[in-house]
Structures are given as structure tokens and as C-alpha cells.
Motif scaffolding. Structure first.
Motif, short mmCIF file in Angstrom:
data_model
loop_
_atom_site.label_atom_id
_atom_site.label_comp_id
_atom_site.label_asym_id
_atom_site.label_seq_id
_atom_site.Cartn_x
_atom_site.Cartn_y
_atom_site.Cartn_z
N THR A 257 -14.40 -11.15 55.23
CA THR A 257 -14.54 -11.59 53.83
C THR A 257 -13.75 -10.71 52.87
N ASP A 258 -13.35 -9.51 53.33
CA ASP A 258 -12.61 -8.59 52.45
C ASP A 258 -11.10 -8.74 52.59
N ASP B 202 -13.88 -19.43 44.94
CA ASP B 202 -13.92 -18.16 45.69
C ASP B 202 -15.20 -18.01 46.50
N ARG B 203 -16.32 -18.43 45.91
CA ARG B 203 -17.60 -18.32 46.61
C ARG B 203 -17.66 -19.26 47.81
N THR C 217 -15.57 -17.77 50.59
CA THR C 217 -16.33 -16.66 51.20
C THR C 217 -17.41 -17.19 52.13
N ARG C 218 -18.10 -18.25 51.72
CA ARG C 218 -19.15 -18.84 52.57
C ARG C 218 -18.55 -19.40 53.87
N LYS D 5 -15.87 -18.32 55.31
CA LYS D 5 -15.50 -17.15 56.13
C LYS D 5 -16.72 -16.58 56.86
N VAL D 6 -17.85 -16.49 56.15
CA VAL D 6 -19.08 -15.95 56.75
C VAL D 6 -19.51 -16.81 57.94
N HIS E 263 -7.87 -10.91 51.96
CA HIS E 263 -7.41 -12.04 51.14
C HIS E 263 -5.90 -12.25 51.21
#
Length: 348
Positions: A21-22, A7-8, A11-12, A14-15, A24
Motif C-alpha cells: 500500500t506504500d 485513492d481509498r 488502497t482497499r 491493494k489490501v 505508488h
């Protein structure tokens, strides 16, 4: 890689790609750029929600691809002549076909690089813009602002372009506008998702373009695939029996390319540090270039099926993708296994 960091990691990604990032539960597409010592590397990112989480696919777009010519991509001299005849015209349509990731856009960019002179107004509409072309006007599709392929193409026609590149013909409206642009004094280059060159013609008809318009506008259709090249650092010989090859190729193909040998000797890579023990390093294209001649125009206008058009093109000297791949095997550029993997449907 531990599952706990999945998941992390997403998220990275996506950034770095400027994605939400919100979010899903919906698919997202983005792009990031990373500087490495050799070059600036563009990465296309596709994130898809799947059962149990999100899946990310990253596609590397190397700026080195802009430096390729059609010769370095692996196109045969006789096919290159057909293509040169088509892009020397001031109007008409050149189509590049194949599945996703088969090098269609890279081939079109190689043509645009040749055509890109100060006197020519080149305008492209792409989703996304993959490589920057100096001196060209490149438009990025943006559905949120209603800048679709069709709407963008309409606007481009008012910009007095000489050459138009449409990233992909996806729908009836885009197909219709592109064909009309090719009829009215513009050279149009575009891509389609079809298995071979001849199938592109009924595909355009399915999109609502009249066969007589297809016959009048399409100059050349290039179908292609990418094969892995044998690593020069560990290239060695390997033998096959005829019986082994007959499981994958017709007797006619084997007779054409390996007429006398009982045991057929070709090349392969044994694996070394240079190629990370894969036996392959780099890729090259296999091509099928269908030139729309007078006889093929008549078949298109008569609404003939793709098989008839393909047979006529082969009679007139078109080299099929399978034949092009087998010639590259004979030259020691790729392996029999690669040909089987990539041209499976063509070899049956």
C-alpha cells in the motif's frame, strides 16, 4: 463515483490483493478471491502508476470457465477433429494464439481437462495459475525467487511429465526449451500473442527457434477471439443492404455467406432485463485451426512467410476466423456488428 474516494478505493484493492500500500510509483500485480452465492470468484489485479495517480484493472476469473468444453466454447466439429488428432499424440506442440483476453488459457484448460487421467503426469507453469486442476502439478512463476518460465520449465523436465503446459512463451530461452521438450517425448501446450494462426510460425523463428525444429514439433495452432452472444430473451431480426456490408467486408465474403438476398437478414438483441438492455448475454469463441500437414512443414522448413503458409492452409480446408464468425452470424448466435468489432483486421 466521486473522485475523492479514488485513492481509498485503490488502497482497499491493494489490501485485498496483498499488494504494497506504500508503493505508488511502480506497477504491481496481485490476486484476490471473493465468495459469492454461486461460486468462488478469483480476480486478477493489475495496478499501474499513471499521470495523476494509479490505475487499477480487475480481471474476473470465473470457476465456471473450468467446466467449458471445446464444443461449448464454440469450436466447429471439423476443427475439433484436427485438435483431437494433435492431442492424441504423445509428443509435439499445440499452440493457442490471440490477444490478451481472447480465451486462450480457457481453451488450453479445456484440452487439459480431456487429457487429465490418472496415468498422465500433467505439470503446468503459469503466471499466475488461473484455475486449479485436480490431479495436475501447477507451478506459479515467481521472479523474486528466480522461478521464471525458462528456469521452471528446466526443472519440470526433470519431474518426468507426460504433458507440459507453459502459460506463455515470452522469450527466446522459454521458446527453445519448450520446443526441445516437444522433440523429446513430451506433449507441450502453450500460448503466444499473434494475430492469426500462421503468424505464430515466424514469431517462433524470431525467438531464435530454427524453422526445421518448428516444422518437426508444432502439430496444431489455434487462433481465436471472443464474440458476444445474442441474448435469447430479446433476439429479433434485422436487415442490412449489400452496400452497408460492402463497407466492412469484401464482395467475396458477402457472396459466400449471403449469395441471393438483396437485403440481408440476420439476428440481433433488442435489449431486455435479462441482458441489462445490451442485447448480448455470454460469449463464444471464433477459431482458426491450422493443422501442420506435410506440405505446410515443407513451407516452414523453407522459411516461407506467414501469408504463404496461410494460403496453403486455406487450400487444405482451414476455416479462417472471419468465416467461422460469419457462420455463427448465419446461425443467429452473434451479430454482424460483433464480427466487425472483433475481426476488423481479418475482414479488410
Amino acid at each position: 463515483m466521486p473522485k475523492q474516494i479514488h485513492d481509498r478505493l485503490i488502497t482497499r484493492i491493494k489490501v485485498l490483493s496483498n499488494l504494497r500500500t506504500d508503493e505508488h510509483m511502480s506497477a504491481q500485480d496481485g490476486k484476490m478471491r471473493i465468495s459469492i452465492p454461486e461460486e468462488q470468484l478469483d480476480i486478477r489485479v493489475s495496478i499501474l502508476p499513471v499521470t495523476g495517480g494509479e490505475k487499477a484493472v480487475l480481471r474476473l476469473l470465473s470457476s465456471k470457465s473450468r467446466e467449458y468444453s471445446l464444443v461449448s466454447l464454440g469450436m466447429a466439429p471439423e476443427d475439433l477433429i484436427k485438435l483431437e488428432r494433435a492431442y492424441a499424440q504423445t509428443y509435439g506442440m499445440i499452440l493457442s494464439t490471440g490477444p490478451t483476453g481472447s480465451g486462450k488459457t480457457t481453451s488450453i484448460y479445456a484440452i487439459l481437462k480431456v487429457l487429465n487421467t490418472r496415468e498422465k503426469n500433467i505439470t503446468t507453469i503459469e503466471d499466475p495459475v488461473e484455475y486449479w486442476i485436480k490431479g495436475a502439478n501447477q507451478v506459479q512463476v515467481n521472479v523474486k525467487t528466480n522461478l521464471t518460465f525458462a528456469d521452471g520449465l528446466r526443472s519440470i523436465l526433470r519431474q518426468d511429465p507426460n504433458i507440459i503446459f507453459v502459460g506463455e512463451i515470452r522469450d527466446n530461452e522459454t521458446a527453445g526449451i519448450a520446443v526441445n521438450a516437444a522433440l523429446t517425448g513430451h506433449l507441450v501446450l502453450s500460448t503466444l500473442h499473434t494475430n492469426d494462426a500462421a503468424t505464430a510460425i515466424p514469431r517462433l523463428s524470431d525467438m531464435g527457434v530454427e524453422p526445421f525444429l518448428v516444422a518437426s514439433t508444432v502439430r496444431v495452432i489455434v487462433a481465436q477471439r471472443l464474440l458476444r452472444k445474442i441474448c435469447d430473451g430479446c433476439k429479433t431480426s434485422i436487415s442490412f443492404t449489400r452496400e452497408e456490408l460492402l463497407k466492412h467486408f469484401s464482395p467475396d465474403v458477402i457472396k459466400q455467406f449471403f449469395p441471393t438476398d438483396k437485403n440481408i437478414t440476420t439476428s440481433h438483441g433488442s435489449g431486455c432485463k435479462m441482458c441489462h438492455h445490451t442485447g448480448y448475454q455470454g460469449r463464444l469463441g471464433v477459431f482458426e485451426v491450422l493443422e501442420v500437414t506435410q506440405s505446410i512443414r515443407k513451407l516452414i522448413a523453407a522459411k516461407s512467410d506467414a501469408e504463404l503458409i496461410n494460403q496453403q492452409a486455406l487450400k487444405e480446408g482451414m476455416r479462417s476466423m472471419l468465416n467461422d464468425a460469419m457462420i455463427k452470424v448465419q446461425k443467429g448466435q452473434t451479430t454482424i456488428e460483433e464480427v466487425i468489432r472483433v475481426t476488423k483486421s481479418e475482414s479488410l
